[in-house]
Design a protein around this motif. Structure first.
Motif, PDB file in Angstrom:
ATOM      1  N   ALA A 273     -12.311  -9.754  10.653  1.00 37.24           N
ATOM      2  CA  ALA A 273     -11.825 -10.247  11.891  1.00 37.24           C
ATOM      3  C   ALA A 273     -12.664  -9.234  12.712  1.00 37.24           C
ATOM      4  CB  ALA A 273     -10.317  -9.885  12.202  1.00 37.24           C
ATOM      5  N   LYS A 274     -13.124  -9.659  13.978  1.00 40.72           N
ATOM      6  CA  LYS A 274     -13.728  -8.874  14.927  1.00 40.72           C
ATOM      7  C   LYS A 274     -13.446  -7.540  15.116  1.00 40.72           C
ATOM      8  CE  LYS A 274     -16.358 -12.551  17.400  1.00 40.72           C
ATOM      9  NZ  LYS A 274     -16.155 -13.376  18.611  1.00 40.72           N
ATOM     10  N   ASP A 275     -12.028  -7.267  15.125  1.00 38.67           N
ATOM     11  CA  ASP A 275     -11.527  -6.122  15.460  1.00 38.67           C
ATOM     12  C   ASP A 275     -11.471  -5.069  14.490  1.00 38.67           C
ATOM     13  OD1 ASP A 275      -9.549  -7.471  14.338  1.00 38.67           O
ATOM     14  OD2 ASP A 275      -7.858  -6.840  15.684  1.00 38.67           O
ATOM     15  N   VAL A 276     -11.995  -5.508  13.269  1.00 38.57           N
ATOM     16  CA  VAL A 276     -11.997  -4.649  12.213  1.00 38.57           C
ATOM     17  C   VAL A 276     -13.060  -3.517  12.258  1.00 38.57           C
ATOM     18  CG1 VAL A 276     -12.382  -4.338   9.644  1.00 38.57           C
ATOM     19  CG2 VAL A 276     -11.252  -6.200  10.417  1.00 38.57           C
ATOM     20  N   LYS A 277     -12.639  -2.256  12.160  1.00 41.33           N
ATOM     21  CA  LYS A 277     -13.406  -0.922  12.377  1.00 41.33           C
ATOM     22  C   LYS A 277     -14.040  -0.522  11.406  1.00 41.33           C
ATOM     23  CE  LYS A 277     -10.653   0.589  16.428  1.00 41.33           C
ATOM     24  NZ  LYS A 277      -9.081   0.599  16.283  1.00 41.33           N
ATOM     25  N   GLN A 278     -13.569  -0.994  10.043  1.00 43.53           N
ATOM     26  CA  GLN A 278     -14.315  -0.340   8.888  1.00 43.53           C
ATOM     27  C   GLN A 278     -14.319  -1.277   7.845  1.00 43.53           C
ATOM     28  OE1 GLN A 278     -12.997   2.732   6.324  1.00 43.53           O
ATOM     29  NE2 GLN A 278     -14.694   3.950   6.454  1.00 43.53           N
TER      30      GLN A 278
ATOM     31  N   ILE B 276     -12.500   6.217   3.198  1.00 49.06           N
ATOM     32  CA  ILE B 276     -11.928   5.134   3.609  1.00 49.06           C
ATOM     33  C   ILE B 276     -11.280   5.633   4.717  1.00 49.06           C
ATOM     34  CG2 ILE B 276     -10.431   3.190   3.119  1.00 49.06           C
ATOM     35  CD1 ILE B 276     -11.028   3.261   0.244  1.00 49.06           C
ATOM     36  N   ALA B 277     -11.483   4.963   5.747  1.00 51.79           N
ATOM     37  CA  ALA B 277     -10.571   5.269   7.068  1.00 51.79           C
ATOM     38  C   ALA B 277      -9.085   4.584   7.134  1.00 51.79           C
ATOM     39  CB  ALA B 277     -11.275   4.727   8.309  1.00 51.79           C
ATOM     40  N   ILE B 278      -7.961   5.542   7.282  1.00 48.08           N
ATOM     41  CA  ILE B 278      -6.707   5.211   7.087  1.00 48.08           C
ATOM     42  C   ILE B 278      -6.359   4.729   8.698  1.00 48.08           C
ATOM     43  CG2 ILE B 278      -4.416   5.697   6.378  1.00 48.08           C
ATOM     44  CD1 ILE B 278      -6.561   6.126   4.335  1.00 48.08           C
ATOM     45  N   ASP B 279      -6.810   3.261   8.627  1.00 49.20           N
ATOM     46  CA  ASP B 279      -6.597   2.793  10.172  1.00 49.20           C
ATOM     47  C   ASP B 279      -5.976   1.306   9.733  1.00 49.20           C
ATOM     48  OD1 ASP B 279      -7.913   2.621  12.887  1.00 49.20           O
ATOM     49  OD2 ASP B 279      -8.144   0.934  12.098  1.00 49.20           O
ATOM     50  N   PRO B 280      -5.177   0.882  10.544  1.00 47.40           N
ATOM     51  CA  PRO B 280      -4.281  -0.447  10.307  1.00 47.40           C
ATOM     52  C   PRO B 280      -5.568  -1.469  10.298  1.00 47.40           C
ATOM     53  CG  PRO B 280      -3.699   0.317  12.135  1.00 47.40           C
ATOM     54  CD  PRO B 280      -4.502   1.519  11.660  1.00 47.40           C
ATOM     55  N   SER B 281      -6.881  -1.474  10.944  1.00 46.71           N
ATOM     56  CA  SER B 281      -7.925  -2.470  10.947  1.00 46.71           C
ATOM     57  C   SER B 281      -8.736  -2.495   9.511  1.00 46.71           C
ATOM     58  CB  SER B 281      -8.508  -2.298  12.249  1.00 46.71           C
ATOM     59  OG  SER B 281      -9.511  -1.555  12.123  1.00 46.71           O
ATOM     60  N   THR B 282      -8.736  -1.407   8.741  1.00 50.16           N
ATOM     61  CA  THR B 282      -9.776  -1.238   7.904  1.00 50.16           C
ATOM     62  C   THR B 282      -9.345  -2.226   6.620  1.00 50.16           C
ATOM     63  OG1 THR B 282      -9.740   1.281   7.944  1.00 50.16           O
ATOM     64  CG2 THR B 282     -10.353   0.239   5.794  1.00 50.16           C
ATOM     65  N   LYS B 283     -10.463  -2.824   6.392  1.00 55.64           N
ATOM     66  CA  LYS B 283     -10.417  -4.002   5.237  1.00 55.64           C
ATOM     67  C   LYS B 283     -11.307  -3.537   4.163  1.00 55.64           C
ATOM     68  CE  LYS B 283      -9.262  -8.347   4.335  1.00 55.64           C
ATOM     69  NZ  LYS B 283      -9.583  -9.698   4.786  1.00 55.64           N
ATOM     70  N   ILE B 284     -10.603  -3.779   2.825  1.00 55.06           N
ATOM     71  CA  ILE B 284     -10.964  -3.291   1.665  1.00 55.06           C
ATOM     72  C   ILE B 284     -11.546  -4.463   0.661  1.00 55.06           C
ATOM     73  CG2 ILE B 284     -10.882  -1.844  -0.458  1.00 55.06           C
ATOM     74  CD1 ILE B 284      -8.783  -0.345   0.826  1.00 55.06           C
ATOM     75  N   TYR B 285     -12.550  -4.665   0.306  1.00 55.82           N
ATOM     76  CA  TYR B 285     -13.016  -5.562  -0.481  1.00 55.82           C
ATOM     77  C   TYR B 285     -13.497  -4.907  -2.060  1.00 55.82           C
ATOM     78  CZ  TYR B 285     -13.306  -8.392   3.589  1.00 55.82           C
ATOM     79  OH  TYR B 285     -12.968  -9.221   4.889  1.00 55.82           O
ATOM     80  N   THR B 286     -12.835  -5.441  -3.140  1.00 51.59           N
ATOM     81  CA  THR B 286     -13.135  -4.785  -4.356  1.00 51.59           C
ATOM     82  C   THR B 286     -13.588  -5.783  -5.499  1.00 51.59           C
ATOM     83  OG1 THR B 286     -12.442  -2.969  -5.834  1.00 51.59           O
ATOM     84  CG2 THR B 286     -10.763  -4.360  -5.126  1.00 51.59           C
ATOM     85  N   CYS B 287     -14.316  -5.250  -6.401  1.00 59.41           N
ATOM     86  CA  CYS B 287     -14.843  -6.067  -7.682  1.00 59.41           C
ATOM     87  C   CYS B 287     -15.208  -5.086  -8.483  1.00 59.41           C
ATOM     88  CB  CYS B 287     -15.920  -7.090  -7.278  1.00 59.41           C
ATOM     89  SG  CYS B 287     -16.426  -8.174  -8.487  1.00 59.41           S
ATOM     90  N   GLY B 288     -14.788  -5.151  -9.937  1.00 61.96           N
ATOM     91  CA  GLY B 288     -15.083  -4.342 -11.058  1.00 61.96           C
ATOM     92  C   GLY B 288     -14.075  -4.144 -12.055  1.00 61.96           C
TER      93      GLY B 288
END
Ligand SMILES: Cc1cc2nc3c(=O)[nH]c(=O)nc-3n(C[C@H](O)[C@H](O)[C@H](O)COP(=O)(O)OP(=O)(O)OC[C@H]3O[C@@H](n4cnc5c(N)ncnc54)[C@H](O)[C@@H]3O)c2cc1C
Ligand code: FES
Length: 256
Positions: A103-108, A182-194
């Motif tokens: 989303a646009k408001d994601v900061k990290q 990783i920023a501990i911020d409610p907007s932070t979005k993590i994507y992972t693969c491995g």
């Protein structure tokens, strides 16, 4: 989404590190529709051996070309290393569910990748080039041989942090050594693969800190279309197929 089965000409095969290859083919129709996180199912030989197609994430799709980034591990992927310019490549795709765009408001925006799991994040980095968030790739590899030049990520505005098991490049240890980025911020979005243990550690970190995430899963596949159920994995919603319900799942729904 409509799946297309087509034969495309190989444009180039490049060995980009002791371990990894990039295969590029001309596929304007596929390049136009494929989304980050989706995969393609490749018939690696012209005969019946190996019988089943092999799944690969789309690494890049631009200027009418599609690229995969792969590590030869067995018969099928080794056959791909013999492809030459002009060879026909039989491809089914795009398949599976893509990542959700941040989303646009994601900061990290954080990509956490282990080894070949970095593959879906290049096309993703291209897609979010204009997003204002800080973008970071936390990459873990076994050794220097499992790293590669990541300038294309940097060109897309992604900060790259590397960890290797033997410390030959970057920080010594697992990719989890880099979780302090990783920023501990409610907007932070993590994507992972491995590898699954790596994604389990990302899930644990995300749960502790209340962060949202998505994970792209790998499983040995046959049909690739949700018909044989051979690629089913356990989730909090019951068994789901990686090829049709995934490969991208809500990180919190995966059962490790
Ligand atoms: C959605 C998806 C996306 C993928 N994207 C990529 C990619 O971008 N680049 C890449 O290099 N690989 C990717 N893979 C893995 C790739 O499909 C396998 O490495 C490949 O099918 C192996 O085929 P093979 O004939 O070379 O090896 P095989 O001879 O079939 O197997 C060799 C060894 O690898 C193991 N193996 C095979 N497939 C998998 C798998 N999917 N996961 C874990 N272990 C496996 C086998 O158990 C065996 O030990 C992806 C897999 C999936 C499901
Ligand atoms: S490979 Fe057949 S259902 Fe996924």
């Amino acid at each position: 989404m409509k799946q297309i089965q087509n034969t495309y000409p190989v444009v180039a095969l490049k060995k980009i590190s002791p371990t990894y290859f990039r295969l590029t083919f001309q596929a304007p129709s596929l390049a136009k529709v494929v989304k980050p996180g989706q995969f393609i199912h490749i018939k690696v030989s012209e005969g019946f051996e190996p019988f089943f197609r092999r799944p690969f994430s789309v690494y890049r799709a631009h200027q009418g070309k599609v690229e995969i980034f792969f590590e030869p591990v067995g018969k099928g992927s080794c056959l791909l290393t013999a492809k030459k310019k002009g060879d026909p490549l039989d491809v089914l795709g795009p398949l599976g569910k893509p990542f959700t765009m941040p989303a646009k408001d994601v900061k990290q925006i954080v990509f956490v990748a282990g080894g070949i799991g970095v593959a879906p994040f290049m096309i993703f980095a291209d897609a979010i080039k204009g997003h204002k968030a800080e973008k970071i790739l936390l990459y873990g590899g076994r050794s220097k041989a499992h790293t590669f030049p990541m300038n294309e990520f940097r060109k897309d505005g992604v900060k790259v942090c590397v960890a290797t098991d033997d410390g030959s490049v970057g920080v010594k240890g697992r990719v989890s050594e880099l979780f302090n980025k990783i920023a501990i911020d409610p907007s932070t979005k993590i994507y992972t693969c491995g590898p699954r243990p790596m994604m389990a550690s990302v899930q644990a970190f995300a749960r502790i800190h209340g962060l949202k995430g998505e994970a792209s899963c790998e499983e040995v596949m046959a049909c690739g279309l949700g018909a044989c159920l051979g690629c089913s994995i356990p989730t909090t919603k019951g068994y789901q197929t990686v090829c049709h319900d995934g490969p991208v799942f809500d990180l919190n729904e995966l059962v490790f």
